[in-house]
Write an enzyme that holds these catalytic residues in place. Structure first.
Site, mmCIF file in Angstrom:
data_model
loop_
_atom_site.group_PDB
_atom_site.id
_atom_site.type_symbol
_atom_site.label_atom_id
_atom_site.label_comp_id
_atom_site.label_asym_id
_atom_site.label_seq_id
_atom_site.Cartn_x
_atom_site.Cartn_y
_atom_site.Cartn_z
ATOM 1 N N LYS A 55 0.828 -1.203 0.000
ATOM 2 C CA LYS A 55 0.000 0.000 0.000
ATOM 3 C C LYS A 55 0.871 1.266 0.000
ATOM 4 O O LYS A 55 0.680 2.167 -0.804
ATOM 5 C CB LYS A 55 -0.901 -0.026 1.233
ATOM 6 C CG LYS A 55 -1.947 1.035 1.241
ATOM 7 C CD LYS A 55 -2.931 0.811 2.371
ATOM 8 C CE LYS A 55 -3.791 -0.406 2.113
ATOM 9 N NZ LYS A 55 -4.238 -1.087 3.305
ATOM 10 N N ARG A 125 -3.395 2.776 8.275
ATOM 11 C CA ARG A 125 -3.657 1.538 7.537
ATOM 12 C C ARG A 125 -2.473 0.590 7.586
ATOM 13 O O ARG A 125 -1.329 1.015 7.482
ATOM 14 C CB ARG A 125 -3.928 1.863 6.057
ATOM 15 C CG ARG A 125 -5.177 2.681 5.844
ATOM 16 C CD ARG A 125 -5.161 3.331 4.465
ATOM 17 N NE ARG A 125 -6.327 4.181 4.288
ATOM 18 C CZ ARG A 125 -7.466 3.784 3.719
ATOM 19 N NH1 ARG A 125 -7.586 2.558 3.273
ATOM 20 N NH2 ARG A 125 -8.477 4.624 3.608
ATOM 21 N N GLY A 134 -7.714 -8.155 4.389
ATOM 22 C CA GLY A 134 -8.570 -8.236 5.572
ATOM 23 C C GLY A 134 -7.937 -8.889 6.782
ATOM 24 O O GLY A 134 -8.578 -9.057 7.811
ATOM 25 N N MET A 136 -5.163 -7.864 8.516
ATOM 26 C CA MET A 136 -4.638 -6.946 9.533
ATOM 27 C C MET A 136 -5.582 -5.760 9.656
ATOM 28 O O MET A 136 -6.594 -5.692 8.982
ATOM 29 C CB MET A 136 -3.229 -6.534 9.147
ATOM 30 C CG MET A 136 -2.263 -7.685 9.284
ATOM 31 S SD MET A 136 -0.618 -7.243 8.835
ATOM 32 C CE MET A 136 -0.774 -6.807 7.143
ATOM 33 N N ARG A 369 -2.817 -1.790 -6.364
ATOM 34 C CA ARG A 369 -1.934 -2.951 -6.224
ATOM 35 C C ARG A 369 -2.275 -3.939 -7.332
ATOM 36 O O ARG A 369 -3.343 -3.837 -7.948
ATOM 37 C CB ARG A 369 -2.097 -3.599 -4.856
ATOM 38 C CG ARG A 369 -3.497 -4.092 -4.646
ATOM 39 C CD ARG A 369 -3.709 -4.655 -3.273
ATOM 40 N NE ARG A 369 -5.134 -4.859 -3.079
ATOM 41 C CZ ARG A 369 -5.724 -5.063 -1.934
ATOM 42 N NH1 ARG A 369 -5.027 -5.067 -0.834
ATOM 43 N NH2 ARG A 369 -7.017 -5.269 -1.851
ATOM 44 N N HIS A 484 -1.481 -46.512 -3.223
ATOM 45 C CA HIS A 484 -2.166 -47.025 -4.407
ATOM 46 C C HIS A 484 -3.272 -46.074 -4.843
ATOM 47 O O HIS A 484 -3.365 -45.673 -6.011
ATOM 48 C CB HIS A 484 -2.726 -48.421 -4.092
ATOM 49 C CG HIS A 484 -3.473 -49.035 -5.226
ATOM 50 N ND1 HIS A 484 -4.818 -48.820 -5.416
ATOM 51 C CD2 HIS A 484 -3.055 -49.826 -6.240
ATOM 52 C CE1 HIS A 484 -5.197 -49.481 -6.498
ATOM 53 N NE2 HIS A 484 -4.150 -50.100 -7.020
ATOM 54 N N ARG A 648 8.291 -50.442 -17.547
ATOM 55 C CA ARG A 648 8.944 -51.002 -16.363
ATOM 56 C C ARG A 648 8.475 -52.440 -16.157
ATOM 57 O O ARG A 648 7.279 -52.712 -16.172
ATOM 58 C CB ARG A 648 8.604 -50.168 -15.136
ATOM 59 C CG ARG A 648 9.292 -50.691 -13.900
ATOM 60 C CD ARG A 648 9.018 -49.826 -12.715
ATOM 61 N NE ARG A 648 7.674 -50.034 -12.208
ATOM 62 C CZ ARG A 648 7.151 -49.335 -11.207
ATOM 63 N NH1 ARG A 648 7.856 -48.344 -10.673
ATOM 64 N NH2 ARG A 648 5.948 -49.577 -10.769
ATOM 65 N N SER A 802 15.918 -43.736 -14.283
ATOM 66 C CA SER A 802 14.748 -42.930 -13.968
ATOM 67 C C SER A 802 14.605 -42.949 -12.453
ATOM 68 O O SER A 802 14.508 -44.021 -11.844
ATOM 69 C CB SER A 802 13.500 -43.499 -14.642
ATOM 70 O OG SER A 802 12.401 -42.677 -14.328
ATOM 71 N N CYS A 869 10.322 -40.274 -12.339
ATOM 72 C CA CYS A 869 8.939 -40.659 -12.587
ATOM 73 C C CYS A 869 8.133 -40.827 -11.304
ATOM 74 O O CYS A 869 7.039 -41.346 -11.320
ATOM 75 C CB CYS A 869 8.879 -41.918 -13.438
ATOM 76 S SG CYS A 869 9.725 -43.307 -12.668
ATOM 77 N N TYR A 889 14.405 -35.380 -18.373
ATOM 78 C CA TYR A 889 12.951 -35.168 -18.402
ATOM 79 C C TYR A 889 12.328 -35.476 -17.044
ATOM 80 O O TYR A 889 12.950 -36.144 -16.202
ATOM 81 C CB TYR A 889 12.300 -36.048 -19.482
ATOM 82 C CG TYR A 889 12.414 -37.533 -19.202
ATOM 83 C CD1 TYR A 889 11.492 -38.183 -18.380
ATOM 84 C CD2 TYR A 889 13.443 -38.277 -19.748
ATOM 85 C CE1 TYR A 889 11.608 -39.538 -18.105
ATOM 86 C CE2 TYR A 889 13.565 -39.636 -19.481
ATOM 87 C CZ TYR A 889 12.646 -40.257 -18.655
ATOM 88 O OH TYR A 889 12.762 -41.591 -18.371
#
Ligand code: PEP
Ligand code: MG
Length: 921
Positions: A55, A125, A134, A136, A369, A484, A648, A802, A869, A889
């Protein structure tokens, strides 16, 4: 010579309250604690948010830009920090600076605080460096007392206005500063309106307000044990203290915890000359956004109220009017407002949220702001602003919070819907509403009847997969973020809440109870799940459905242009693979072959295989599984068409596939009591004996991964045969095929050597037999600390790694993936852990294992392909880490891919611009 760093003493946190750290070098300089603004000049500027709060910095910047702002001054966050450190004393010199700035303000306004003839009134303020709406406190109309109110009446000729301002001041100051319950003021106000037979505050007369004031003051005296302060400078001092204190009120502490805002930032305090929106019908006040905060559309958006003060707009007692109306009632003011908002938006290069007041036809800006917005609006605004040449593509990418993309990919709770959670667990992805059911069969049955279902279980197993697919959401009492239910549910794009220890689930009896309460929910009753917060709510909460839009695609395209980290998907079925492509996968990083056995027609064969008496019996079962696998692989290859597919080999925690002992016993007892089918009784006895023999104390540390493949080599041989027969068939159909065979849970070089050798042997035999060449590679998961430590050796046999960060987290911390939910919530609440390590990568521990694995693996094989992964592959801070340590990746559930793509682009940009993205413009 190296200079020693001066280490400031930091007092520890007490009872959750933040004791801000001592400020750095600034406190050792001749300290400036107060920054003035007014008359077109300001000591602060927009870039000083850390010191002046959002502010204060905004007011200073607007003043310099020549925008009409009431003058004032801002006390710095640093002063607040020191206030806490000095046992609630102001830092030396601060008060003198306040008084000096006050005198300057008085001169500027030609008014004086406490002057009965020309009284200056101010607002006090709060304002932290980030907006905490809201949370403070603020006090308006400070400076009023029995004498100055008379001066205000004389100057304005409006007693009603003056008494109204005074009663608001007493009410606000009484509540915020003197801690008198604000409800009590409201009750007096209500009673007064009733006795006068009116509905609106504005219908009360000056006399009514005067009477009310007496009552307010008496209330303060009774509750606060002292009279209302008359002396304006004392009022000011008390209000500044109260605003400093409000940094540590419970609301603010909770907000900071939820938004990860450090407790040692402190709040600034802005003291600003009052302008009045309640001075009559040519006055008013309003809030506005420079673009639509819900959709991002480029239109001025806001509302205002005539003859009102700020809190009336927010309080919702009177209905504010759309901003366009102002153009009709006060066209000159509207035109000026329009000119100002355009200027500010160009200046800040972002969508802004503005507060303004009109006093007797003159416009004042009270705040500006960067405006809060929905994820959808954020993307539209960012993309539009690039097109309007206000910001660069990199800035646009950095402005989107990856986690918020969830709002666009899944349904979410309507933020306007009232929500009271009855329980809380670990959530992921979106939101869901449906009727509670307790078995997978019931879920499927009701789904076929067109019902929306939430499957509630203690935990899920492969047998539940059909029911999970039929459900909108899944709720389990046990299990963590990599259990799972979480892994499979997330892969299906379902909303999942796991580890909800507040629930006592009675699957057989068909109900659950919320522990410690009388609340019981039975099959057919509605609940709602919020995957973003883990909240479980009784009844139906309104949802907002996701919908993709062109700017989203544009932003994703830009992210893809920037990022260097690859993105792949964890996909186990052809359907998953299609989803993966839709969300931008560049390959499959993990196909969990055990998940291919989840189908109803397959589980019995898998069980047969697991429980086989001998090798021959096992081979018979495997033979029946082979065609299923081959067909699935072929379809996946076709969907991925040339993109790499990492498959896998089997890694089932065996217990997930075994029949439940309790159920077997039950059937056995039942058959025996009614002298049922003898053959079945004997079969059950056999199964029970096998279940007992296979049962493990710690299945997650047991006979799984490559240990299973090595002790029962025929299992992996069948799988490799299926992969390569599918590859051959694919190649014959003209599909480009690129399988990467991945060995799970490798911990020793010998394990890798053995499994690689058998993989290559079977693969080569199939290829040779078919007379077809298919490029392929053999690599491994790195999931065990030992594997990371000996990664240089493992890389001798593995062409790619991986990182399985789910198991790596389990094994590094020693926290069971399935049981950690018992204590993790407590750890998080008490701050023992900063985040759930199964969701957010623990960079210093588990991350270090990854870093070591990368470094050592590359020592042996420079071109080693490196992926990850685990579930962390779609978590933004973890993605950034994986980028930094040089992975090739990340691989995550298809629905998380947009998050991963954006987070990867942000990681690259942060690295390139060292955090200062505005230099990319
Ligand atoms: C892992 O451990 O991170 C992993 C991806 O494997 P899973 O979750 O199947 O054990
Ligand atoms: Mg694993």
């Amino acid at each position: 010579m190296a200079r020693k760093k001066v280490v400031s003493k930091v007092r520890t946190k007490a009872a959750g309250k933040a004791v801000p750290k001592k400020p750095s070098s600034a406190s050792r300089r001749a300290a400036k604690y107060v920054y003035y603004f007014g008359g077109g000049r300001a000591e602060g500027r927009a870039g000083m948010k850390e010191l002046l709060g959002g502010k204060g910095a905004g007011l200073a910047e607007m003043t310099t830009l020549g925008i009409p702002v009431p003058p004032g001054f801002t006390i710095t966050t640093e002063a607040c920090i020191l206030y806490y450190q000095k046992n609630r004393q102001y830092p030396q010199g601060m008060w003198d600076q306040v008084v000096r700035s006050l005198r300057r303000l008085e001169q500027e306004m030609d008014l004086r605080l406490g002057d009965p003839e020309r009284p200056l009134l101010v607002s006090v303020r709060s304002g932290a460096r980030v907006s905490m709406p809201g949370m403070m406190d603020t006090v308006l109309n400070l400076g009023l007392n029995e004498r100055t109110v008379e001066g205000l009446i004389r100057r304005t000729g409006n007693p009603r206005f003056a008494y109204d301002s005074y009663r608001r001041f007493v009410q606000m100051f009484g509540d915020v500063v003197m801690k008198v319950d604000k409800k009590l003021f409201e009750e007096l106000l209500e009673a007064r309106k009733q006795s006068r037979g009116v509905h609106l505050d504005t219908e009360l007369t000056a006399e009514d307000l005067l009477g009310l004031l007496e009552e307010f003051k008496a209330l303060v005296k009774e509750k606060a044990g002292r009279g209302f302060p008359e002396e304006p400078e004392e009022q000011l001092r008390m209000a500044i203290n109260a605003v400093f204190e409000s940094w540590n009120n419970p609301r603010a502490i909770t907000y900071r915890r939820l938004h990860h805002i450090p407790g040692d930032w402190g709040t600034a305090v802005s003291v600003v000359a009052m302008v009045f929106g309640n001075m009559g019908e040519d006055s008013g006040t309003g809030v506005a956004f420079t673009r639509d905060p819900a959709t991002g559309e480029r239109r001025f958006f806001g509302e205002f109220l005539m003859n009102a003060q700020g809190e009336d707009v927010v309080a919702g007692i009177r209905t504010p009017v759309p901003i366009a109306e102002l153009n009709r009632t006060m066209p000159r003011v509207y035109t000026e407002l329009e000119r100002i908002y355009k200027k500010l938006e160009r200046h800040y290069r972002d969508m802004l949220d503005l507060e303004f007041t009109i006093q007797e036809g003159k416009l004042y800006m009270l705040q500006t702001r960067v405006g809060k917005r929905t994820a959808r609006a954020a993307i539209k605004i960012a993309v539009d602003m690039v097109r309007e040449k206000l910001i660069s593509k990199s800035e646009a990418i950095m402005r989107i919070v990856p986690k918020e993309l969830d709002q666009l990919l899944h349904p979410t709770f309507d933020p306007k819907a009232p929500v009271r959670a009855m329980a809380k667990g670990i959530g992921s992805a979106g939101a869901a509403v449906g009727k509670v059911v307790f078995t997978a069969e019931r879920a499927e049955e009701l789904f076929r009847q067109g019902e929306k279902i939430i499957l509630v279980r203690n935990e899920t197993s492969p047998e539940d997969v059909g029911g999970m697919a039929a459900s909108e959401g899944i709720l389990t009492a046990r299990g963590g973020a990599t259990s799972h239910a979480a892994v499979v549910g997330r892969g299906m794009g379902k909303c999942v809440v796991v580890g909800c220890g507040d629930l006592e689930v009675h699957e057989e009896e068909g109900y659950f109870r919320v522990k410690g309460t009388e609340l019981v929910l039975r099959e057919g009753e509605f609940i709602s799940l919020n995957g973003n917060t883990g909240e479980v709510v009784q009844g139906v909460v309104a949802l907002i459905e996701p919908d993709l839009f062109p700017e989203f695609e544009t932003l994703m395209r830009w992210a893809d242009e920037v990022r260097t980290l690859g993105v792949r998907a964890n996909a186990d079925t052809p359907k998953d693979a299609r989803n993966a492509i839709k969300f931008g996968a560049e390959g499959i990083g993990l196909c969990r072959t055990e998940h291919m056995f989840f189908g109803e027609d397959r589980i019995p064969i898998v069980r047969e295989m697991i429980m086989a008496r001998d090798k021959e019996a096992r081979e018979r079962a495997l033979e029946r599984l082979l065609p299923f696998q081959r067909q699935d692989f072929l379809e996946i290859f076709e969907v991925m068409d040339g993109k790499p597919v990492t498959i896998r080999l089997l890694d089932p925690p065996l217990h997930e596939f075994l029949p439940k002992r309790a159920e077997l016993y039950e059937e056995q007892v039942e058959l025996r009591t009614r002298h049922g089918d003898e053959a079945r009784i004997r079969e059950i006895e056999y199964i029970l004996a096998r279940v007992r023999a296979l049962e493990e104390f710690n299945p997650m540390l047991g006979h799984r991964g490559c240990r299973l493949g090595i002790t029962f080599p025929e299992i992996y041989e069948m799988q490799v045969q299926a992969i390569f027969e599918a590859a051959v068939e694919g190649a014959r159909r003209g599909v480009r095929v690129h399988p990467e065979v991945m060995i799970p849970l490798t911990g020793t070089l010998e394990e890798m050597r053995l499994t690689r050798e058998s993989t290559v042997r079977v693969a080569e035999a199939v290829l040779k037999n078919a007379g077809v060449r298919v490029p392929y590679s053999v690599g491994t998961m790195i999931e065990l600390p030992r594997a990371a430590l000996i990664a240089d050796k493992i890389a001798q046999e593995a062409e790619f790694f991986s990182f399985g960060t789910n198991d790596m987290t389990q094994m590094t911390f020693g926290y069971s993936r399935d049981d950690a939910a018992k204590f993790l919530p407590y750890y998080l609440e008490k701050g023992i852990l900063p985040a759930d390590p199964f969701q957010v990568l623990d960079q210093e521990g588990v991350g270090e294992m990854v870093r070591l694995g990368v470094e050592r693996g590359k020592r042996t094989r420079k071109d080693l392909k490196l992926g990850i992964c685990g579930e962390h592959g779609g978590e933004p801070s973890s993605v950034e880490f994986f980028h930094r340590v040089g992975l090739t990746y990340v691989s995550c559930s298809p629905y998380m891919l947009p998050l991963a793509r954006l987070a990867a682009a942000q990681a690259k940009i942060r690295e390139a611009y060292k955090g200062d993205v505005s230099s990319s413009v």
